[in-house]
Each structure stands twice: as structure tokens, then as C-alpha cells.
Design a protein around this motif. Structure first.
Motif, PDB file in Angstrom:
ATOM      1  N   SER A   1       0.829  -1.207   0.000  1.00 13.52           N
ATOM      2  CA  SER A   1       0.000   0.000   0.000  1.00 13.52           C
ATOM      3  C   SER A   1       0.864   1.258   0.000  1.00 13.52           C
ATOM      4  N   ILE A   2       0.221   2.382  -0.319  1.00 13.96           N
ATOM      5  CA  ILE A   2       0.896   3.676  -0.271  1.00 13.96           C
ATOM      6  C   ILE A   2       1.414   3.957   1.137  1.00 13.96           C
ATOM      7  N   GLY A   3       0.572   3.706   2.129  1.00 12.97           N
ATOM      8  CA  GLY A   3       0.966   3.949   3.517  1.00 12.97           C
ATOM      9  C   GLY A   3       2.166   3.124   3.925  1.00 12.97           C
ATOM     10  N   SER A   4       2.179   1.841   3.555  1.00 13.80           N
ATOM     11  CA  SER A   4       3.300   0.965   3.918  1.00 13.80           C
ATOM     12  C   SER A   4       4.580   1.404   3.243  1.00 13.80           C
ATOM     13  N   ASN A   5       4.493   1.874   1.994  1.00 14.36           N
ATOM     14  CA  ASN A   5       5.684   2.357   1.293  1.00 14.36           C
ATOM     15  C   ASN A   5       6.218   3.636   1.917  1.00 14.36           C
ATOM     16  N   ILE A   6       5.335   4.555   2.279  1.00 17.08           N
ATOM     17  CA  ILE A   6       5.770   5.816   2.875  1.00 17.08           C
ATOM     18  C   ILE A   6       6.477   5.584   4.207  1.00 17.08           C
ATOM     19  N   SER A   7       5.990   4.628   4.977  1.00 16.22           N
ATOM     20  CA  SER A   7       6.553   4.389   6.316  1.00 16.22           C
ATOM     21  C   SER A   7       7.719   3.407   6.314  1.00 16.22           C
ATOM     22  N   LEU A   8       8.041   2.835   5.162  1.00 15.66           N
ATOM     23  CA  LEU A   8       8.979   1.719   5.087  1.00 15.66           C
ATOM     24  C   LEU A   8      10.347   2.039   5.679  1.00 15.66           C
ATOM     25  N   ALA A   9      10.857   3.253   5.434  1.00 15.07           N
ATOM     26  CA  ALA A   9      12.197   3.612   5.906  1.00 15.07           C
ATOM     27  C   ALA A   9      12.189   4.129   7.345  1.00 15.07           C
ATOM     28  N   SER A  10      11.011   4.177   7.966  1.00 12.87           N
ATOM     29  CA  SER A  10      10.904   4.763   9.313  1.00 12.87           C
ATOM     30  C   SER A  10      10.181   3.846  10.294  1.00 12.87           C
ATOM     31  N   LEU A  11      10.221   2.544  10.022  1.00 12.83           N
ATOM     32  CA  LEU A  11       9.471   1.612  10.862  1.00 12.83           C
ATOM     33  C   LEU A  11       9.954   1.615  12.315  1.00 12.83           C
ATOM     34  N   GLY A  12      11.234   1.933  12.505  1.00 17.59           N
ATOM     35  CA  GLY A  12      11.759   1.959  13.872  1.00 17.59           C
ATOM     36  C   GLY A  12      11.010   2.926  14.767  1.00 17.59           C
ATOM     37  N   SER A  13      10.620   4.074  14.217  1.00 16.82           N
ATOM     38  CA  SER A  13       9.902   5.075  15.013  1.00 16.82           C
ATOM     39  C   SER A  13       8.407   4.781  15.109  1.00 16.82           C
ATOM     40  N   LEU A  14       7.940   3.810  14.326  1.00 15.80           N
ATOM     41  CA  LEU A  14       6.516   3.472  14.323  1.00 15.80           C
ATOM     42  C   LEU A  14       6.231   2.135  14.999  1.00 15.80           C
ATOM     43  N   THR A  15       7.279   1.481  15.487  1.00 15.29           N
ATOM     44  CA  THR A  15       7.141   0.127  16.020  1.00 15.29           C
ATOM     45  C   THR A  15       7.474   0.093  17.509  1.00 15.29           C
ATOM     46  N   LYS A  16       6.665  -0.680  18.236  1.00 16.67           N
ATOM     47  CA  LYS A  16       6.914  -0.887  19.652  1.00 16.67           C
ATOM     48  C   LYS A  16       6.648  -2.352  19.986  1.00 16.67           C
ATOM     49  N   TYR A  17       7.645  -3.012  20.570  1.00 14.89           N
ATOM     50  CA  TYR A  17       7.546  -4.439  20.904  1.00 14.89           C
ATOM     51  C   TYR A  17       7.218  -5.282  19.674  1.00 14.89           C
ATOM     52  N   GLY A  18       7.720  -4.829  18.512  1.00 15.08           N
ATOM     53  CA  GLY A  18       7.519  -5.590  17.280  1.00 15.08           C
ATOM     54  C   GLY A  18       6.206  -5.333  16.567  1.00 15.08           C
ATOM     55  N   PHE A  19       5.393  -4.418  17.097  1.00  7.27           N
ATOM     56  CA  PHE A  19       4.096  -4.131  16.477  1.00  7.27           C
ATOM     57  C   PHE A  19       4.094  -2.708  15.906  1.00  7.27           C
ATOM     58  N   ILE A  20       3.541  -2.580  14.697  1.00 14.73           N
ATOM     59  CA  ILE A  20       3.469  -1.276  14.039  1.00 14.73           C
ATOM     60  C   ILE A  20       2.267  -0.500  14.569  1.00 14.73           C
ATOM     61  N   ASN A  21       2.498   0.765  14.858  1.00 13.97           N
ATOM     62  CA  ASN A  21       1.420   1.657  15.263  1.00 13.97           C
ATOM     63  C   ASN A  21       0.726   2.158  13.984  1.00 13.97           C
ATOM     64  N   TYR A  22      -0.313   1.432  13.560  1.00 14.98           N
ATOM     65  CA  TYR A  22      -0.952   1.743  12.277  1.00 14.98           C
ATOM     66  C   TYR A  22      -1.667   3.094  12.288  1.00 14.98           C
TER      67      TYR A  22
END
Length: 509
Positions: free
Chosen positions: A353-374
Motif C-alpha cells: 500500500s501507499i501507507g506501507s511504502n511511505i513508512s517503510l524507511a521509518s518503521l523503527g519510530s513506528l514500532t513498539k515491541y515488534g508491532f506497528i502503530n498503524y
């Protein structure tokens, strides 16, 4: 129209195509004459591809008439169109990589057989050699396509149209992945097709190509016909205004730079076999353009600074402190981002998805305990979809469904989420329409205004000249010129890029 008595090969009248309740194109007229190159121009989303996919049998028309050689036709498939003499060389190569060159030429076509019923491979290969000889292309017709270059794959697509004896051939952005030498070879082929009476439809965002090889132009805008006439009735400025509603002079956005301290300093940088002893610096709020012929080492410098390619010698400093960048992760931690030259294979994951592509390089700041903050991912994606005007987009839409210009904006969004200080932009407007280019230029200007340090790598000299504060020129892996904005000209850059003369080094203090 000035078309004389040329034979009409194909005529499309009042063509309309609706997808559900959305009208993609409406009441468009288009015709192709024997022995002409007819440019089909317009921004992404103007309806060019939809119109040509109707002609090629990929889409059925909602209303309107299509005639080939004076006879009305109704194509239910691309096979029907090819049988009627319509061929297409698509922007995205559509070949079977595991099959041989010869086998790809005969896909969907009756193959010659031997007396006992088996395929006559020898005769097929002979036909293949004959068609490539006409194209002045030396290929092993028994080799698998997966081992060939993009340029040679494109020649196979052309050969497929010729071997079917196409009367009309549609070229969709044919030079997007070609070197200058390969482009010249393609233009020679197109000229030979003209002389043989073939009608050529040429779709390209490169205006210099249009004015060099085309005989007529049809312009579409927002799914409607705008203009058709012989090439002599158009100037570049008139053509751009017809496509986007404003003149060429208004497309480049570059305000007065407020240049600050040195952010990135490169001293004697080398990468074995790629480039050698390159030195330059980029300061706050500065756009440094990098020009040169394909293969000069420009992209390789950007990739080395981003940790994709190894550095064998030299020093890189950020804010005066020496750094050692071994990977893209190292680079991003140092606030460096890289916009790759080839967005589809290097910058995007098309099925996602567009959202997944935009966030792809920044997953570290969007992830906690292995789960993405959608929820946070959606907030970020929505912000950039709005900021960069990614049209027709929702966060969950696959990025593969976007136009080239909107895909490029998704790649730009992905790197901007990192909040970088140094941006390496490698061919940021390649293969996108005039309107999308203007929006990218506006963003570059805004980023420079925020104090970002920008390296702009581009093959388009008007882009480099208009958007850069300084221009570096590469030739065969070496830096051969450096010009200030006021002294740079196409001639000076061209001489330095060809190695004929070194550009005068300027004082950057």
C-alpha cells in the motif's frame, strides 16, 4: 493539417471510456497516418495510456468508433489488435525472462512446424535473426531474456511488433531506461519505420525528443482532446501551456538562496572501478547539481555517500566531523537520505500500500515491541499525501495503481519522513509529467529554504541549470567541471561532460 495525401492507417472518433462512474476520457479524436511519427502528449492522468490501451485492445471503449485501414474494428483482446496490425512497445517491459529471445518473439503467434509436427526452431531463429538484422541489433536469439539489458529487451519488444508486420506501433516512454547511444539507435529504427510506411505513436515527457523526431502532436488534458497539429505549429512553451495550463517559464521554482555553513564535505572520494578522487561540498540551503553523461559515475557517488556502494579511499565529513558510512542505515542515522534513480525497482514495493511504502524507511519510530502503530502510520501517510498532492490516493491503495508521477511522490514522502539534513536526489523527475515535475521543483526549493543540503543528480540540463546554485560535472568517473549558477551554460557543461574541456573551478567560500 499539412498531412498531404498520406494514407490513414487508423482513425479513432469520439472515444469515451468510463470505469464504473468515473469518465477517464471523453470524446477524443485521434488518427495515425502512414509514415509519420505522431506524438501523444499530456500529463499523467490526461488519458494517453487509456486511449492507447483501447487501440491496443487492452480496454474496450464505452463509446466511439475505431477504424483500421478504413474498416471499423472491435478488439476484444491485444491478440485481436495485433492481428489487425497494431503493435505496442510498453514502458514496462512485458517479456518472459525464462524463455529465449526467439520464443518471446513467437508468443501468441503461430509457429512454423516440421513435417512430423514439432516446432521448427531453426526456422524460427532464422526469422528472429532477420528482424534483428533490420534493427541493426546483434543478439544471440537462443539466449534467455533474463540475461539481457533493458535496452536489448526493448529491442525485442520492437522486434515483436515488426515480426507481426505491424502497421501502427505505439512507443510508450521508450527512452526512459536507455543510454544516449541506445536512444540514438532507437531513433534510427523509428526513422526506418517511417520510411517503410509504418505509423508511429510516440509518448514521452522529454520535449527535446518530441521536437526532434515527431511530425504531428496531439495534446490531451484531463481526459479531453485539447489540440492536434503539425509539429511546426508548436513551440516548447506553447506545448507545455496546452498540457498544464501555464508556460514553461513558470515550471521551475527556485527562490533566492540563503546559503549557510558547510554541511557535507567530500575529499578525494574514490570507489574502485566507479569514480576516483572526487571532492566537493554542499552547504545549508544549497542545491548542488551534478551533471554528466550516463555512466559518468554520478549515481555511484550518490550511492557511495548513502552506503550502498563501498568507498575505497577519501574522507566524508558532516558538519566538519569525519564519518564512515558503511550502510544505508548508517547514512540515515546521519540524516542522509537517497532518492534512487529507478523508483519501481529501487524505491518502492509495488504490491504494498501507499501507507506501507511511505513508512517503510521509518518503521523503527513506528514500532513498539515488534508491532506497528498503524494509527500513527496513517497519520504520517495522510500528511504527505496531502502535502505532495498524491492524486487519487488512499493510504490502503496499492502503489502499483498510481501514475509514474504519483509513485515518485510516494518515494519522496518515504525519504522525507526521516526528516533529513542532506538529500541526494538521483534523477528525481525521470519519467514523470510536466505538472508533477513542477511540484517536485517546488518541494526542492522549499527544502533548500529550510536549510537542507541537496545534491541534485540529473541528466536534464534545463533542470540542473534552473534549480542549482552550483553545478558539478562528471566524465568517466572524474570531476571535470564546477560552475556557479551565473556562469553555467549548456555548452560549458556539455564540453566538461564529454571530457573535451575542464570547467573552471569556482570559489565556494
Amino acid at each position: 493539417m499539412g498531412t498531404g495525401q498520406k494514407e490513414t492507417l487508423c482513425e479513432m472518433k469520439q472515444i469515451t471510456k468510463c470505469f464504473d462512474k468515473v469518465t477517464a476520457i471523453k470524446d477524443i479524436d485521434f488518427e495515425i497516418y502512414a509514415g509519420e511519427v505522431h506524438a501523444l502528449m499530456g500529463e499523467n492522468g490526461a488519458g494517453k495510456s487509456t486511449l492507447m490501451k483501447i487501440l491496443y485492445g487492452y480496454y474496450s471503449r464505452t463509446s466511439g468508433d475505431v477504424k483500421v485501414s478504413g474498416k471499423e474494428v472491435h478488439f476484444n483482446s491485444t491478440h485481436d489488435a495485433e492481428a489487425a496490425g497494431i503493435g505496442m512497445v510498453p514502458q514496462e517491459i512485458d517479456l518472459f525472462p525464462e524463455l529465449t529471445v526467439t520464443e518471446n518473439l513467437f508468443v501468441g503467434r503461430k509457429r512454423p512446424r516440421k513435417r512430423w509436427g514439432g516446432f521448427d526452431t531453426g526456422k524460427m531463429q532464422e526469422e528472429a535473426r532477420e528482424v534483428f538484422e533490420k534493427l541493426d541489433v546483434n543478439l544471440d536469439v537462443a539466449s534467455q531474456v533474463k540475461h539481457l539489458s533493458v535496452a536489448n529487451c526493448q529491442m525485442i519488444e520492437i522486434a515483436r511488433a515488426l515480426i507481426r508486420q505491424a502497421k501502427v506501433i505505439i512507443f510508450d516512454e521508450p527512452t526512459a531506461s536507455l543510454t544516449d547511444r541506445e536512444t540514438e539507435r532507437l531513433f534510427k529504427v523509428i526513422q526506418e519505420l517511417k520510411e517503410a510506411g509504418v505509423g508511429v505513436v510516440y509518448i514521452s515527457h522529454r520535449l527535446e525528443e518530441i521536437f526532434r523526431i515527431c511530425d504531428r502532436i496531439t495534446v490531451l488534458r484531463d481526459g479531453r482532446w485539447v489540440a492536434s497539429d503539425v509539429i511546426s505549429e508548436f513551440s516548447q512553451d506553447k506545448l507545455v501551456k496546452l498540457m498544464v495550463g501555464r508556460p514553461l517559464s513558470q515550471l521551475f521554482t527556485r527562490g533566492k538562496s540563503r546559503i549557510g555553513k558547510t554541511v557535507l564535505s567530500v575529499e578525494g572520494l574514490s570507489s574502485d572501478g566507479r569514480f576516483a578522487d572526487v571532492s566537493f561540498e554542499i552547504r545549508e540551503g544549497e542545491v548542488v547539481g551534478m551533471a554528466g553523461l550516463i555512466g559518468a559515475g554520478r549515481s555511484e557517488i550518490g550511492q557511495a555517500l548513502f552506503g550502498v556502494l563501498p568507498v575505497t579511499s577519501g574522507i566524508v565529513k558532516i558538519h566538519g566531523e569525519e564519518v564512515h558510512i558503511k550502510s544505508p542505515e548508517d547514512a540515515m542515522r546521519k540524516k542522509i537520505v537517497y532518492l534512487p534513480e529507478e523508483r519501481r525497482s529501487q524505491g518502492l514495493i509495488l504490491p504494498m500500500s501507499i501507507g506501507s511504502n511511505i513508512s517503510l524507511a521509518s518503521l523503527g519510530s513506528l514500532t513498539k515491541y515488534g508491532f506497528i502503530n498503524y494509527k500513527k502510520e496513517k497519520e504520517i501517510s495522510d500528511r504527505y499525501i496531502h502535502t505532495l498532492s498524491i492524486r487519487g490516493a488512499s493510504v490502503d491503495k496499492p502503489v502499483s495503481q498510481l501514475s509514474g508521477g504519483n509513485q515518485q511522490k510516494v518515494v519522496v514522502s518515504k525519504i522525507m519522513v526521516r526528516e533529513p539534513e542532506i538529500l541526494i536526489l538521483d534523477e528525481p523527475t525521470r519519467g514523470i509529467d510536466i505538472g508533477a515535475k513542477s511540484e517536485i521543483y517546488k518541494l526542492i526549493d522549499e527544502l533548500a529554504g529550510q536549510g537542507k543540503a541537496i545534491l541534485l543528480i540529473s541528466s536534464e540540463l534545463p533542470e540542473v541549470l534552473s534549480m542549482s546554485d552550483r553545478i558539478l560535472v562528471m566524465h568517466e568517473g572524474k570531476l571535470t567541471g564546477e560552475f556557479g549558477k551565473e556562469e553555467a551554460t549548456q555548452e560549458k557543461i556539455g564540453l566538461a561532460a564529454s571530457g573535451v574541456a575542464d570547467g573552471r573551478q569556482i570559489d565556494t567560500d
